[in-house]
Design a protein around this motif. Structure first.
Motif, PDB file in Angstrom:
ATOM      1  N   ALA A  34      14.355 -13.586  -3.456  1.00  0.00           N
ATOM      2  CA  ALA A  34      14.337 -14.305  -4.223  1.00  0.00           C
ATOM      3  C   ALA A  34      12.957 -15.356  -3.729  1.00  0.00           C
ATOM      4  N   THR A  35      13.729 -15.737  -2.869  1.00  0.00           N
ATOM      5  CA  THR A  35      13.108 -16.946  -2.174  1.00  0.00           C
ATOM      6  C   THR A  35      11.611 -17.019  -1.606  1.00  0.00           C
ATOM      7  N   LEU A  36      10.478 -15.606  -1.670  1.00  0.00           N
ATOM      8  CA  LEU A  36       9.634 -15.622  -1.396  1.00  0.00           C
ATOM      9  C   LEU A  36       9.224 -14.307  -1.570  1.00  0.00           C
ATOM     10  N   PRO A  37       8.824 -13.963  -2.941  1.00  0.00           N
ATOM     11  CA  PRO A  37       7.854 -13.231  -3.208  1.00  0.00           C
ATOM     12  C   PRO A  37       7.162 -12.630  -2.821  1.00  0.00           C
ATOM     13  N   TYR A  38       7.075 -10.836  -2.723  1.00  0.00           N
ATOM     14  CA  TYR A  38       5.726 -10.440  -2.234  1.00  0.00           C
ATOM     15  C   TYR A  38       4.253 -10.469  -2.875  1.00  0.00           C
ATOM     16  N   ASP A  39       3.767 -10.751  -1.647  1.00  0.00           N
ATOM     17  CA  ASP A  39       2.255 -11.079  -2.035  1.00  0.00           C
ATOM     18  C   ASP A  39       1.443 -10.319  -1.545  1.00  0.00           C
ATOM     19  N   THR A  40       0.475  -9.438  -2.369  1.00  0.00           N
ATOM     20  CA  THR A  40      -0.337  -8.053  -1.932  1.00  0.00           C
ATOM     21  C   THR A  40      -1.204  -8.485  -1.156  1.00  0.00           C
ATOM     22  N   ASP A  41      -1.430  -9.342  -1.569  1.00  0.00           N
ATOM     23  CA  ASP A  41      -3.415 -10.434  -1.277  1.00  0.00           C
ATOM     24  C   ASP A  41      -2.971 -11.021   0.575  1.00  0.00           C
ATOM     25  N   ASN A  42      -1.247 -11.045   1.298  1.00  0.00           N
ATOM     26  CA  ASN A  42      -1.163 -11.499   2.116  1.00  0.00           C
ATOM     27  C   ASN A  42      -1.833 -10.848   3.382  1.00  0.00           C
ATOM     28  N   ILE A  43      -2.640 -11.881   4.273  1.00  0.00           N
ATOM     29  CA  ILE A  43      -2.540 -11.771   5.317  1.00  0.00           C
ATOM     30  C   ILE A  43      -2.448 -10.225   5.699  1.00  0.00           C
ATOM     31  N   PHE A  44      -1.031 -10.114   5.839  1.00  0.00           N
ATOM     32  CA  PHE A  44      -0.868  -8.884   6.971  1.00  0.00           C
ATOM     33  C   PHE A  44      -1.050  -7.765   6.194  1.00  0.00           C
ATOM     34  N   ALA A  45      -0.487  -7.877   4.353  1.00  0.00           N
ATOM     35  CA  ALA A  45      -1.211  -6.383   3.923  1.00  0.00           C
ATOM     36  C   ALA A  45      -2.277  -6.391   4.292  1.00  0.00           C
ATOM     37  N   ARG A  46      -3.360  -7.661   3.716  1.00  0.00           N
ATOM     38  CA  ARG A  46      -4.670  -6.927   4.040  1.00  0.00           C
ATOM     39  C   ARG A  46      -5.197  -6.538   5.384  1.00  0.00           C
ATOM     40  N   ILE A  47      -3.684  -7.443   6.411  1.00  0.00           N
ATOM     41  CA  ILE A  47      -4.596  -5.765   7.870  1.00  0.00           C
ATOM     42  C   ILE A  47      -4.010  -5.113   7.837  1.00  0.00           C
ATOM     43  N   LEU A  48      -3.420  -4.566   6.824  1.00  0.00           N
ATOM     44  CA  LEU A  48      -2.745  -3.467   7.244  1.00  0.00           C
ATOM     45  C   LEU A  48      -3.249  -2.241   6.138  1.00  0.00           C
ATOM     46  N   ARG A  49      -4.387  -2.865   5.004  1.00  0.00           N
ATOM     47  CA  ARG A  49      -5.397  -2.348   4.404  1.00  0.00           C
ATOM     48  C   ARG A  49      -6.873  -2.160   5.163  1.00  0.00           C
ATOM     49  N   ASN A  50      -6.616  -2.963   6.403  1.00  0.00           N
ATOM     50  CA  ASN A  50      -8.580  -2.806   7.258  1.00  0.00           C
ATOM     51  C   ASN A  50      -9.462  -3.856   6.563  1.00  0.00           C
ATOM     52  N   GLU A  51      -8.688  -4.988   5.635  1.00  0.00           N
ATOM     53  CA  GLU A  51      -9.593  -5.928   5.859  1.00  0.00           C
ATOM     54  C   GLU A  51      -9.856  -6.655   5.896  1.00  0.00           C
ATOM     55  N   ILE A  52      -8.792  -7.379   6.878  1.00  0.00           N
ATOM     56  CA  ILE A  52      -9.435  -8.112   7.828  1.00  0.00           C
ATOM     57  C   ILE A  52      -8.967  -7.536   9.724  1.00  0.00           C
ATOM     58  N   PRO A  53      -9.873  -7.849  10.192  1.00  0.00           N
ATOM     59  CA  PRO A  53      -9.658  -7.558  11.640  1.00  0.00           C
ATOM     60  C   PRO A  53      -8.365  -7.813  12.772  1.00  0.00           C
ATOM     61  N   ALA A  54      -7.728  -6.987  13.339  1.00  0.00           N
ATOM     62  CA  ALA A  54      -6.736  -7.620  13.899  1.00  0.00           C
ATOM     63  C   ALA A  54      -6.651  -6.637  15.854  1.00  0.00           C
ATOM     64  N   ARG A  55      -6.259  -7.367  16.767  1.00  0.00           N
ATOM     65  CA  ARG A  55      -6.265  -7.233  18.701  1.00  0.00           C
ATOM     66  C   ARG A  55      -5.278  -5.931  18.026  1.00  0.00           C
ATOM     67  N   THR A  56      -4.950  -5.214  17.702  1.00  0.00           N
ATOM     68  CA  THR A  56      -3.422  -4.193  17.812  1.00  0.00           C
ATOM     69  C   THR A  56      -3.457  -3.731  18.980  1.00  0.00           C
ATOM     70  N   VAL A  57      -2.032  -3.486  19.758  1.00  0.00           N
ATOM     71  CA  VAL A  57      -1.294  -3.018  20.517  1.00  0.00           C
ATOM     72  C   VAL A  57      -0.692  -2.031  20.329  1.00  0.00           C
ATOM     73  N   TYR A  58      -0.053  -1.911  19.029  1.00  0.00           N
ATOM     74  CA  TYR A  58       0.890  -0.738  18.779  1.00  0.00           C
ATOM     75  C   TYR A  58       0.871  -0.704  17.438  1.00  0.00           C
ATOM     76  N   GLU A  59       0.952   1.080  17.015  1.00  0.00           N
ATOM     77  CA  GLU A  59       0.217   1.481  15.156  1.00  0.00           C
ATOM     78  C   GLU A  59       1.420   2.848  15.297  1.00  0.00           C
TER      79      GLU A  59
END
Length: 126
Positions: A5-30
Motif C-alpha cells: 500500500a505504500t506505493l501503488p502499481y502504476d501501469t504507466d511506469n517506465i518499466f511497464a512501458r518498457i515491457l510493452r515495447n513503448e520505450i526502448p531498452a538495451r536488453t541483455v536477457y529476456e
C-alpha cells in the motif's frame, strides 16, 4: 492477498512501458518471467536492472501474489544475468528498493545488479 500500500502499481511506469515495447531498452536477457536491461543512468561500470514481467510493486507484493513459477523464474533470471555478464568471480551487488524510505523511484519490482569496481560499504553512515 494485500498489495504493497505504500506505493501503488502504476501501469504507466517506465518499466511497464518498457515491457510493452513503448520505450526502448538495451536488453541483455529476456524469458517468460523477467526482462534485464542496462540502466540508463548507471551508478557503477556494470548496472543492469532485472524486472519481473508481472505487475508487482515490491518484494513484499511479489512474494505475496506471484505464483511459484514466476518467483523461481525471476530469481533464476537474476542469477543468469550475473553469470552471463561474468560477474560471479569478481563479485557483484544486488539491490532492491521498496517504498519511500528506501528511495524506490519506479513502482515496479526491480533488482539492480551493480559490478565492475569495488563498491564500498553497503550503506553510508549519514
Amino acid at each position: 492477498m494485500p498489495i504493497d500500500a505504500t506505493l501503488p502499481y502504476d501501469t504507466d511506469n517506465i518499466f511497464a512501458r518498457i515491457l510493452r515495447n513503448e520505450i526502448p531498452a538495451r536488453t541483455v536477457y529476456e524469458d517468460d518471467y523477467a526482462l534485464a536491461f542496462h540502466d540508463i543512468n548507471p551508478q557503477a561500470p556494470t548496472h543492469i536492472l532485472v524486472i519481473p514481467k508481472g505487475a508487482y510493486v515490491s518484494w513484499d507484493d511479489f512474494s505475496a501474489r506471484a505464483n511459484d513459477a514466476e518467483i523461481a523464474g525471476f530469481v533464476r533470471a537474476v542469477g543468469h544475468v550475473a553469470r552471463a555478464a561474468g560477474l560471479v568471480e569478481p563479485g557483484y551487488r544486488l539491490l532492491a528498493n521498496a517504498g519511500p524510505d528506501s528511495h524506490q523511484e519506479v513502482p515496479h519490482l526491480h533488482v539492480h545488479v551493480f559490478a565492475g569496481r569495488p563498491l564500498g560499504p553497503m550503506l553510508s553512515k549519514t
